[in-house]
Design a protein around this motif. Structure first.
Motif, PDB file in Angstrom:
ATOM      1  N   MET A  71       0.847  -1.190   0.000  1.00 37.65           N
ATOM      2  CA  MET A  71       0.000   0.000   0.000  1.00 37.65           C
ATOM      3  C   MET A  71       0.888   1.247   0.000  1.00 37.65           C
ATOM      4  O   MET A  71       1.864   1.320   0.712  1.00 37.65           O
ATOM      5  CB  MET A  71      -0.886  -0.013   1.248  1.00 37.65           C
ATOM      6  CG  MET A  71      -2.065   0.910   1.149  1.00 37.65           C
ATOM      7  SD  MET A  71      -3.313   0.489   2.391  1.00 37.65           S
ATOM      8  CE  MET A  71      -2.913   1.692   3.649  1.00 37.65           C
ATOM      9  N   SER A  72       0.506   2.211  -0.838  1.00 37.05           N
ATOM     10  CA  SER A  72       1.290   3.446  -0.927  1.00 37.05           C
ATOM     11  C   SER A  72       1.258   4.183   0.405  1.00 37.05           C
ATOM     12  O   SER A  72       0.234   4.244   1.064  1.00 37.05           O
ATOM     13  CB  SER A  72       0.698   4.333  -2.022  1.00 37.05           C
ATOM     14  OG  SER A  72       1.252   5.619  -1.940  1.00 37.05           O
ATOM     15  N   SER A  73       2.396   4.759   0.800  1.00 31.80           N
ATOM     16  CA  SER A  73       2.418   5.435   2.100  1.00 31.80           C
ATOM     17  C   SER A  73       2.152   6.938   1.956  1.00 31.80           C
ATOM     18  O   SER A  73       1.926   7.616   2.945  1.00 31.80           O
ATOM     19  CB  SER A  73       3.768   5.211   2.781  1.00 31.80           C
ATOM     20  OG  SER A  73       4.773   5.729   1.934  1.00 31.80           O
ATOM     21  N   SER A  74       2.182   7.453   0.727  1.00 30.37           N
ATOM     22  CA  SER A  74       1.913   8.886   0.600  1.00 30.37           C
ATOM     23  C   SER A  74       0.425   9.140   0.830  1.00 30.37           C
ATOM     24  O   SER A  74      -0.417   8.289   0.546  1.00 30.37           O
ATOM     25  CB  SER A  74       2.346   9.395  -0.770  1.00 30.37           C
ATOM     26  OG  SER A  74       1.574   8.802  -1.777  1.00 30.37           O
ATOM     27  N   PRO A  75       0.099  10.323   1.408  1.00 32.48           N
ATOM     28  CA  PRO A  75      -1.308  10.543   1.777  1.00 32.48           C
ATOM     29  C   PRO A  75      -2.201  10.700   0.550  1.00 32.48           C
ATOM     30  O   PRO A  75      -1.749  11.105  -0.519  1.00 32.48           O
ATOM     31  CB  PRO A  75      -1.267  11.826   2.595  1.00 32.48           C
ATOM     32  CG  PRO A  75      -0.012  12.514   2.210  1.00 32.48           C
ATOM     33  CD  PRO A  75       0.946  11.464   1.761  1.00 32.48           C
ATOM     34  N   ILE A  76      -3.463  10.366   0.727  1.00 27.70           N
ATOM     35  CA  ILE A  76      -4.478  10.621  -0.297  1.00 27.70           C
ATOM     36  C   ILE A  76      -4.645  12.137  -0.396  1.00 27.70           C
ATOM     37  O   ILE A  76      -4.588  12.831   0.616  1.00 27.70           O
ATOM     38  CB  ILE A  76      -5.822  10.006   0.144  1.00 27.70           C
ATOM     39  CG1 ILE A  76      -5.678   8.511   0.410  1.00 27.70           C
ATOM     40  CG2 ILE A  76      -6.919  10.272  -0.874  1.00 27.70           C
ATOM     41  CD1 ILE A  76      -6.897   7.899   1.100  1.00 27.70           C
ATOM     42  N   SER A  77      -4.852  12.650  -1.600  1.00 23.17           N
ATOM     43  CA  SER A  77      -5.180  14.080  -1.717  1.00 23.17           C
ATOM     44  C   SER A  77      -6.651  14.216  -2.099  1.00 23.17           C
ATOM     45  O   SER A  77      -7.144  13.491  -2.958  1.00 23.17           O
ATOM     46  CB  SER A  77      -4.295  14.742  -2.765  1.00 23.17           C
ATOM     47  OG  SER A  77      -4.447  14.108  -4.009  1.00 23.17           O
ATOM     48  N   VAL A  78      -7.328  15.126  -1.411  1.00 26.02           N
ATOM     49  CA  VAL A  78      -8.769  15.288  -1.634  1.00 26.02           C
ATOM     50  C   VAL A  78      -9.100  16.757  -1.855  1.00 26.02           C
ATOM     51  O   VAL A  78      -8.627  17.625  -1.117  1.00 26.02           O
ATOM     52  CB  VAL A  78      -9.578  14.759  -0.420  1.00 26.02           C
ATOM     53  CG1 VAL A  78     -11.081  14.941  -0.648  1.00 26.02           C
ATOM     54  CG2 VAL A  78      -9.266  13.286  -0.148  1.00 26.02           C
ATOM     55  N   ILE A  79      -9.911  17.026  -2.880  1.00 26.94           N
ATOM     56  CA  ILE A  79     -10.482  18.361  -3.086  1.00 26.94           C
ATOM     57  C   ILE A  79     -11.948  18.289  -2.687  1.00 26.94           C
ATOM     58  O   ILE A  79     -12.661  17.371  -3.095  1.00 26.94           O
ATOM     59  CB  ILE A  79     -10.378  18.797  -4.562  1.00 26.94           C
ATOM     60  CG1 ILE A  79      -8.916  19.018  -4.946  1.00 26.94           C
ATOM     61  CG2 ILE A  79     -11.198  20.062  -4.813  1.00 26.94           C
ATOM     62  CD1 ILE A  79      -8.707  19.215  -6.446  1.00 26.94           C
ATOM     63  N   ILE A  80     -12.381  19.257  -1.881  1.00 24.56           N
ATOM     64  CA  ILE A  80     -13.798  19.338  -1.533  1.00 24.56           C
ATOM     65  C   ILE A  80     -14.351  20.632  -2.118  1.00 24.56           C
ATOM     66  O   ILE A  80     -13.742  21.700  -1.955  1.00 24.56           O
ATOM     67  CB  ILE A  80     -13.991  19.316  -0.003  1.00 24.56           C
ATOM     68  CG1 ILE A  80     -13.469  17.983   0.569  1.00 24.56           C
ATOM     69  CG2 ILE A  80     -15.462  19.512   0.366  1.00 24.56           C
ATOM     70  CD1 ILE A  80     -13.487  17.906   2.080  1.00 24.56           C
ATOM     71  N   VAL A  81     -15.468  20.547  -2.802  1.00 24.01           N
ATOM     72  CA  VAL A  81     -16.084  21.730  -3.404  1.00 24.01           C
ATOM     73  C   VAL A  81     -17.305  22.109  -2.582  1.00 24.01           C
ATOM     74  O   VAL A  81     -18.280  21.358  -2.523  1.00 24.01           O
ATOM     75  CB  VAL A  81     -16.498  21.456  -4.869  1.00 24.01           C
ATOM     76  CG1 VAL A  81     -17.103  22.710  -5.486  1.00 24.01           C
ATOM     77  CG2 VAL A  81     -15.304  20.967  -5.670  1.00 24.01           C
ATOM     78  N   GLY A  82     -17.244  23.277  -1.907  1.00 26.33           N
ATOM     79  CA  GLY A  82     -18.372  23.747  -1.108  1.00 26.33           C
ATOM     80  C   GLY A  82     -18.094  23.596   0.370  1.00 26.33           C
ATOM     81  O   GLY A  82     -17.824  22.501   0.855  1.00 26.33           O
ATOM     82  N   ALA A  83     -18.142  24.721   1.088  1.00 31.15           N
ATOM     83  CA  ALA A  83     -17.863  24.714   2.526  1.00 31.15           C
ATOM     84  C   ALA A  83     -19.152  24.830   3.325  1.00 31.15           C
ATOM     85  O   ALA A  83     -19.275  25.654   4.222  1.00 31.15           O
ATOM     86  CB  ALA A  83     -16.893  25.835   2.889  1.00 31.15           C
ATOM     87  N   GLY A  84     -20.170  24.015   2.993  1.00 31.14           N
ATOM     88  CA  GLY A  84     -21.365  23.902   3.840  1.00 31.14           C
ATOM     89  C   GLY A  84     -21.095  22.869   4.925  1.00 31.14           C
ATOM     90  O   GLY A  84     -19.934  22.519   5.196  1.00 31.14           O
ATOM     91  N   PHE A  85     -22.146  22.327   5.525  1.00 29.20           N
ATOM     92  CA  PHE A  85     -21.922  21.360   6.603  1.00 29.20           C
ATOM     93  C   PHE A  85     -21.356  20.043   6.094  1.00 29.20           C
ATOM     94  O   PHE A  85     -20.569  19.391   6.770  1.00 29.20           O
ATOM     95  CB  PHE A  85     -23.205  21.139   7.403  1.00 29.20           C
ATOM     96  CG  PHE A  85     -23.546  22.315   8.249  1.00 29.20           C
ATOM     97  CD1 PHE A  85     -22.795  22.604   9.375  1.00 29.20           C
ATOM     98  CD2 PHE A  85     -24.577  23.181   7.895  1.00 29.20           C
ATOM     99  CE1 PHE A  85     -23.073  23.722  10.156  1.00 29.20           C
ATOM    100  CE2 PHE A  85     -24.869  24.295   8.661  1.00 29.20           C
ATOM    101  CZ  PHE A  85     -24.118  24.570   9.791  1.00 29.20           C
ATOM    102  N   ALA A  86     -21.729  19.649   4.875  1.00 32.60           N
ATOM    103  CA  ALA A  86     -21.158  18.423   4.318  1.00 32.60           C
ATOM    104  C   ALA A  86     -19.660  18.615   4.056  1.00 32.60           C
ATOM    105  O   ALA A  86     -18.837  17.791   4.474  1.00 32.60           O
ATOM    106  CB  ALA A  86     -21.872  18.044   3.021  1.00 32.60           C
ATOM    107  N   GLY A  87     -19.296  19.695   3.375  1.00 31.54           N
ATOM    108  CA  GLY A  87     -17.905  19.940   3.009  1.00 31.54           C
ATOM    109  C   GLY A  87     -17.013  20.148   4.222  1.00 31.54           C
ATOM    110  O   GLY A  87     -15.917  19.584   4.314  1.00 31.54           O
ATOM    111  N   LEU A  88     -17.489  20.950   5.181  1.00 32.18           N
ATOM    112  CA  LEU A  88     -16.665  21.221   6.367  1.00 32.18           C
ATOM    113  C   LEU A  88     -16.480  19.967   7.214  1.00 32.18           C
ATOM    114  O   LEU A  88     -15.399  19.714   7.742  1.00 32.18           O
ATOM    115  CB  LEU A  88     -17.298  22.337   7.214  1.00 32.18           C
ATOM    116  CG  LEU A  88     -17.208  23.750   6.622  1.00 32.18           C
ATOM    117  CD1 LEU A  88     -18.040  24.737   7.449  1.00 32.18           C
ATOM    118  CD2 LEU A  88     -15.748  24.224   6.552  1.00 32.18           C
TER     119      LEU A  88
END
Ligand SMILES: Cc1cc2nc3c(=O)[nH]c(=O)nc-3n(C[C@H](O)[C@H](O)[C@H](O)COP(=O)(O)OP(=O)(O)OC[C@H]3O[C@@H](n4cnc5c(N)ncnc54)[C@H](O)[C@@H]3O)c2cc1C
Ligand SMILES: *[C@@H]1O[C@H](CO)[C@@H](O)[C@H](O)[C@H]1NC(C)=O
Ligand SMILES: *[C@@H]1O[C@H](CO)[C@@H](O)[C@H](O)[C@H]1NC(C)=O
Ligand SMILES: *[C@@H]1O[C@H](CO)[C@@H](O)[C@H](O)[C@H]1NC(C)=O
Ligand SMILES: CC(=O)N[C@H]1CO[C@H](CO)[C@@H](O)[C@@H]1O
Length: 425
Positions: free
Chosen positions: A1-18
């Motif tokens: 398993m790769s040890s580098s972290p997953i990168s994630v983009i979240i679009v929208g800073a509502g309650f779901a995004g935050l």
């Protein structure tokens, strides 16, 4: 398993995004959060509710509960009346608070600000405001978003948390469903204001804010219900009135409301209800049309599985479910747990497992919104006077006494195996 972290983009800073951002960061997964608003506006929104199944998440983020405490509704009783003002029953939340923990009800803008500040303070969350995402695309190895200013951002996974008007929905569906929301046949007048007019104008309504501090009341009539809550020891007051309405109108939180129209809806009702509307500052009254969307067949992009819709973008809720914000938060919590288990090489697997864990629960809870409305609007009053408690909000253990994070860690491997063996969603 790769040890580098997953990168994630979240679009929208509502309650779901935050929530997704805070949970990913807590599991050491770095996040880029893109929000279209140039700044946060406290004035938007009014009362919002979090059931025990989501209020428990606030406790995971150090300092948040302490900041929430002074701004949330403190009463543990909900008093019901019929439309003419005759008292019917009181629902107590004391026992469920003891068993399941407390609910969180407060001003959407204020609670949102606390979570936004919490996210801003995390070294693993970068927030960019004034970034409107215009398009989504993906390859076998990455997901890409492009903003209105022409910037492109790339990550292992994109979570589209843009609320009901999500552009990612068409990416997931393969066609544009923007014109598809259908009117539900109902609209809500909503108001929130400092309670001084209740103190000074008419002794009839003073008790709703003084000397009782926070109070919570409902008036139930045919196809209409009117709910009030005072907050911050009675210094602020909010009410919502759901009624039949056939207007063909787009969803928004920002339609100005008319007191005249609101008064028309409660003609002949308890003078208390009418007086509350009369003292409401007109610029604090909003008219919100409720629309339906059919459940999406999937929450995940069919091509490479690196784009997922979460929160209202995936499943808009009726307010009578009292679960829209809670389910948006559960989405984020479960997603973070699944990614934590799977690691960078299995992001797509994690997203499929997340979808399967969430899909059935979220749609089952969506339906409770219609049930509660019908229970009130189509009430059989002869039956209610015989059994007043039948007006109470249903408080179901399968919804509220539920630890979404724990369940995700418990079920991940079993669900992965189901997916491998090709069982249908
Ligand atoms: C201004 C506002 C006020 C609200 N007031 C209430 C309320 O008083 N009571 C209540 O019960 N519910 C309210 N809601 C709805 C409630 O917040 C949601 O139903 C629930 O919390 C689910 O949250 P969500 O994060 O999925 O979506 P939302 O809370 O709708 O958040 C979506 C976020 O995405 C951002 N966004 C949208 N499109 C893009 C894009 N293309 N690029 C980047 N960012 C984008 C939006 O600006 C917003 O911040 C309100 C929503 C909004 C946006
Ligand atoms: C941020 O992420 C890194 C790994 O990318 C991790 O080592 C660190 O503990 C995280 N910090 C916080 C505050 O979560
Ligand atoms: C937001 O971005 C646009 C360009 O995309 C720019 O013209 C505008 O000044 C920015 N607003 C703020 C408040 O930064
Ligand atoms: C709440 O308000 C009441 C009057 O309505 C007052 O007597 C009491 O001291 C207030 N409590 C707090 C904690 O401010
Ligand atoms: C606030 C809270 O944590 N409530 C409950 C949520 O569900 C879990 C698991 O069922 C309970 O242990 C909590 O008490």
């Amino acid at each position: 398993m790769s040890s580098s972290p997953i990168s994630v983009i979240i679009v929208g800073a509502g309650f779901a995004g935050l929530t997704a951002a805070l949970e990913l960061s807590r599991k050491s997964i770095p996040v880029l959060l893109l929000e279209k608003s140039p700044s946060l506006s406290q004035t938007l929104g009014d009362i919002i509710s979090f059931g025990q199944n989501s209020s428990r998440f606030f406790a995971k983020w150090p300092g948040v509960l302490e900041k929430l405490d002074p701004i949330i509704h403190q009463s543990t009783e909900f008093h019901f009346h019929d439309w003419q003002g005759k008292f019917v029953t009181t629902q107590s939340f004391v026992e469920e608070h003891r068993k399941w923990g407390t609910r969180v009800n407060g001003h959407r803008g204020e609670i949102h600000q606390i979570l936004f500040d919490q996210a801003s303070a995390q070294p693993n969350i970068s927030i960019l405001l004034n970034q409107t995402v215009m398009s989504y695309s993906e390859t076998k190895d990455s997901a890409i978003v492009t903003t209105s200013s022409g910037h492109t951002f790339t990550a292992d996974l994109v979570l589209a948390a843009e609320g009901v008007h999500s552009r990612a929905r068409s990416k997931i569906l393969g066609y544009d469903d923007h014109s598809r929301p259908t009117p539900s046949g109902y609209a809500v007048f909503r108001a929130w204001f400092p309670s001084s007019p209740l103190l000074t104008s008419n002794p009839l309504i003073k008790h709703l804010v003084y000397p009782n501090g926070d109070t919570h009341n409902g008036w139930i009539g045919k196809d209409v219900h009117f709910l009030t809550a005072s907050i911050k020891n009675g210094t602020e007051f909010s009410w919502v009135c759901t009624h039949a309405d056939d207007a063909q109108i787009k969803e928004s939180w920002q339609f100005p409301g008319s007191k005249e129209k609101a008064l028309k809806v409660v003609e002949g009702w308890d003078p208390i209800v009418q007086e509350i509307i009369r003292v409401t500052p007109e610029d604090r009254l909003f008219d919100y049309k409720l629309v339906f969307r059919d459940p999406l067949p999937t929450f995940v992009s069919p091509e490479h599985g690196r784009i997922a819709v979460i929160g209202d973008a995936a499943h808009p809720f009726l307010p009578t479910s009292v679960q829209g914000a809670s389910q948006a938060m559960e989405d984020g919590v479960v997603m973070a747990a699944c990614l934590d288990i799977a690691g960078k090489d299995k992001v797509q697997e994690a997203v499929k497992v997340w979808e399967r864990i969430r899909y059935e629960r979220v749609h089952a809870i969506q339906k409770t919104g219609v049930q509660t409305r019908e229970q009130w609007h189509k009430a059989d009053w002869d039956a209610i006077w015989k059994n007043p408690d039948s007006l109470h909000l249903k408080r179901e253990a399968w919804i509220l006494d539920f630890d979404a994070e724990k369940v995700a860690y418990q079920r991940y491997q079993e669900v992965r195996k189901e997916l491998e063996s090709g069982e249908k969603l």
